[in-house]
Design a protein around this motif. Structure first.
Motif: not given
Length: 492
Positions: A200-211, A228-235
């Motif tokens: 659930r945590q990884l899905n929430r942290r990955i799905n949004e920036p990938i979307w 343009r896209v801003e820097k995501p929450e995951i490195s």
């Protein structure tokens, strides 16, 4: 925006937890199970050995001594001592493998009983040696039977004690198996809950920036290059985000460059059309015809006029870009026939074309600019008689054409500069070398190859230009029905 931890670190932590949670309890349970099982197998081995000893103890000792007393066997055979020795070895093994102090004490009692029995056996031996009455040996035989019974009872107590230990070890084994099963079930649910939480945590942290990245890619595909896209929450997605942003910027530049290249290509096509028409060539040719007419060379006037007419007919080619090799060859022959009228004895030429390539298709106006280059940049700059050799042959799936002259040639520096100009020619400001560039570029555009034209030259010895063209069998030349026959080839 607050940056979260690296997904790589989170996955690494998850893997470590799962591995430790799976392996450590399993190793502990397995070690405990193996230790308990080994102890149980040792107890079973002791019970087996003790039972084997007790089953033969009473009968073997008494029967052996009875046979000695009754005279069936002699004391000197030592069968009695061999039997006692085997019993002592068995007792030593039982004492060594005893699983408790009480069992070890029982084995020691059995050993003492065996020593008592051995003393009775020795007494029987002494009586036999001194020829004492048989009655005394019979009494001793009764004592041996009593001691054998005592030894048997001690061994049976040892077996009973070992069986009790076996029962206890068996209970421990069952407990360890139950504990292992319970541990595995608990671990399964614990790992399952841990994975669900992490998912659930990884899905929430990955799905949004990938979307967001997916949305950007879709809009770029639709032609919106301003997004343009801003820097995501995951490195881990930093590099991908930067790449997409950079790609959008480069696409804008590439589109601009492509538009500019299209403009340059249109300019090159206009310049090529002007080169094909070659007004100055027509002017010079007409001047030659006029001079011939004034000299009364009527036949040469007709020949030159027909050659000029055929030259321009083949140049225009009804707007078609492809001709047969035979048509291209005729076009060059007409051009050289006209030039021969102008330059007379200082220009000689010959053709050598393989018959099998004459019906093949090729892009038009590739050879004539090369011949023109050989005349104006090679032969005209020398005082000796000029010679041009035009050859065409097949080589595998390609056609090889060469235009060779014995003109001035080029120095290595000039040749290097020419080759550089072929790659980076400014068509907006054409100068010398445009004819070669025009051929080189058209080969690149139509045949999709960058090595279709090569130039070899040596100063004061001439120049050789080679065309390597793939055979295009799907591009029919569609020759015109009223092709004009080329002027006769003139050689040296």
């Amino acid at each position: 925006m607050m940056r979260s931890d690296s997904i790589r670190k989170a996955l690494k932590f998850t893997n470590i937890v799962m591995i430790l949670a799976s392996i450590v309890p399993f190793i502990i349970n397995t070690l405990y199970y193996n230790i308990t099982l080994n102890q149980y197998e040792g107890i079973i081995e002791n019970v087996y050995s003790a039972n084997s000893l007790s089953s033969n103890l009473k009968n073997d000792i008494y029967t052996t001594m009875w046979n000695i007393v009754t005279g069936k066997t002699t004391f000197k055979d030592n069968t009695q001592y061999a039997l006692i020795g085997r019993i002592r070895e068995n007792l030593d093994e039982l004492e060594k493998n005893a699983n408790s102090e009480d069992n070890g004490y029982l084995v020691q009692v059995a050993r003492n009983t065996l020593e008592t029995m051995e003393s009775y056996v020795n007494s029987i031996g002494d009586n036999i040696a001194r020829e004492r009455p048989v009655r005394e040996n019979e009494e001793l035989l009764g004592e041996i039977a009593s001691v054998s019974d005592l030894l048997y009872d001690v061994i049976q107590k040892f077996v009973a004690a070992e069986m009790e230990l076996a029962h206890i070890q068996n209970a421990k084994i069952r407990q360890s198996m139950d504990l292992m099963t319970l541990t595995q079930v608990l671990l399964f649910f614990a790992i399952l809950m841990f994975l669900l939480r992490n998912y659930r945590q990884l899905n929430r942290r990955i799905n949004e920036p990938i979307w967001r990245l997916k949305t950007m890619a879709s809009r770029i595909a639709q032609g919106d290059l301003s997004i343009r896209v801003e820097k995501p929450e995951i490195s881990e997605l930093d590099e991908l985000t930067d790449s997409l942003n950079t790609m959008a910027e480069k696409l804008i530049k590439l589109i601009d460059q492509n538009v500019q290249k299209q403009r340059n290509l249109q300019k090159a096509e206009m310049k090529a059309l002007q080169a094909q028409i070659a007004p100055h060539f027509m002017y010079n040719t007409l001047g030659t015809i006029l001079s011939l007419a004034e000299d009364g060379q009527t036949e040469n006037v007709v020949t030159t006029t027909l050659a000029l007419s055929s030259f321009f007919r083949l140049s225009l080619n009804k707007g078609r870009d492809w001709v047969t090799v035979a048509e291209e060859k005729a076009h060059v022959e007409n051009y050289l026939a006209i030039q021969k009228m102008r330059y007379g004895a200082i220009l000689e030429y010959d053709f050598d074309f393989s018959p099998e390539i004459l019906k093949e298709s090729m892009l038009k106006l590739l050879l004539q600019p090369l011949v023109e280059n050989a005349i104006y940049h090679g032969i005209k700059k020398t005082r000796r008689r000029g010679h041009i050799a035009v050859k065409g042959t097949a080589e595998g799936d390609s056609m090889i054409f060469t235009v060779q002259d014995n003109g001035l040639g080029m120095t290595p520096e000039e040749l290097e500069k020419l080759q550089a100009n072929l790659l980076n020619y400014d068509v907006s400001s054409p100068g010398s070398g445009f004819g070669l560039y025009n051929v080189y570029k058209r080969i690149e555009l139509y045949y999709e190859t960058g090595d279709g034209l090569t130039v070899e030259s040596e100063y004061d010895k001439g120049c050789t230009i080679t065309l390597r063209l793939p055979i295009v069998r799907t591009q029919a030349a569609q020759p015109a029905p009223d092709q004009t026959q080329a002027a006769p080839t003139e050689g040296a």
